[in-house]
Scaffold this active site. Structure first.
Site, PDB file in Angstrom:
ATOM      1  N   GLY A 198       0.832  -1.188   0.000  1.00 18.93           N
ATOM      2  CA  GLY A 198       0.000   0.000   0.000  1.00 18.93           C
ATOM      3  C   GLY A 198       0.870   1.243   0.000  1.00 18.93           C
ATOM      4  N   TYR A 199       0.262   2.337  -0.420  1.00 26.04           N
ATOM      5  CA  TYR A 199       0.996   3.584  -0.598  1.00 26.04           C
ATOM      6  C   TYR A 199       0.489   4.643   0.369  1.00 26.04           C
ATOM      7  CZ  TYR A 199       2.814   1.152  -4.516  1.00 26.04           C
ATOM      8  OH  TYR A 199       3.443   0.207  -5.270  1.00 26.04           O
ATOM      9  N   ILE A 200       1.421   5.172   1.150  1.00 26.81           N
ATOM     10  CA  ILE A 200       1.105   6.252   2.093  1.00 26.81           C
ATOM     11  C   ILE A 200       1.204   7.582   1.362  1.00 26.81           C
ATOM     12  CG2 ILE A 200       1.852   7.398   4.210  1.00 26.81           C
ATOM     13  CD1 ILE A 200       2.869   4.607   5.141  1.00 26.81           C
TER      14      ILE A 200
END
Length: 159
Positions: free
Chosen positions: A30-32
């Protein structure tokens, strides 16, 4: 300074299915943060967690810093902070002194097979396996961070 020099290619589905390959590893990522200047990614397998920071790409090179984190922390960060993500099975195929990493995407990116090769320099010569098709290094739709926001299944040509 951490550096990533990488090329990406599509994979022929029929040839890939016939290939004798090692077991794959399931990845959730996942991408913050994900924009043209910086990507902050959390990646988790059954056994490992990682946080990775990547800079802007210049040619096929960009800065990259990756650190192992506890799996439980990675899962919690994915749940609490990731805006979007991808899921895939990754296979590592050694060939000619390099390792090809082939990602078989799942969920909204199912049907997409991408092979990546990390190089030591932009001018490195390498052997392409017969199952490699088109070079998509410069097509940003195939960046994992972009697949998280505009999945393969939603591309107009795939509907």
């Amino acid at each position: 300074m951490g550096v990533e020099i990488e090329r990406k290619f599509l994979v022929d589905h029929a040839m890939w299915q016939k290939l004798d390959k090692p077991p794959g590893v399931h990845y959730q990522q996942g991408y913050i943060v994900s924009d043209e200047n910086c990507t902050v990614r959390i990646r988790v397998t059954d056994a490992h967690g990682f946080i990775t920071l990547k800079g802007r790409t210049s040619g096929i090179t960009r800065s990259e810093y990756e650190y192992e984190i506890p799996v439980a922390d990675g899962l919690e960060m994915l749940k609490k902070f990731a805006k979007n993500g991808t899921e895939k099975i990754r296979y590592r195929i050694p060939l000619g002194g390099f390792t090809w990493e082939v990602d078989e995407f799942l969920s909204d990116n199912e049907g997409l097979l991408i092979a990546e090769i990390e190089l030591k320099s932009e001018n490195d010569k390498f052997e392409k396996p017969e199952w490699i098709t088109r070079d998509v290094t410069d097509d940003m739709r195939y960046a994992n961070s972009n697949l998280a926001t505009l999945p393969y299944r939603e591309w107009p040509e795939n509907k």
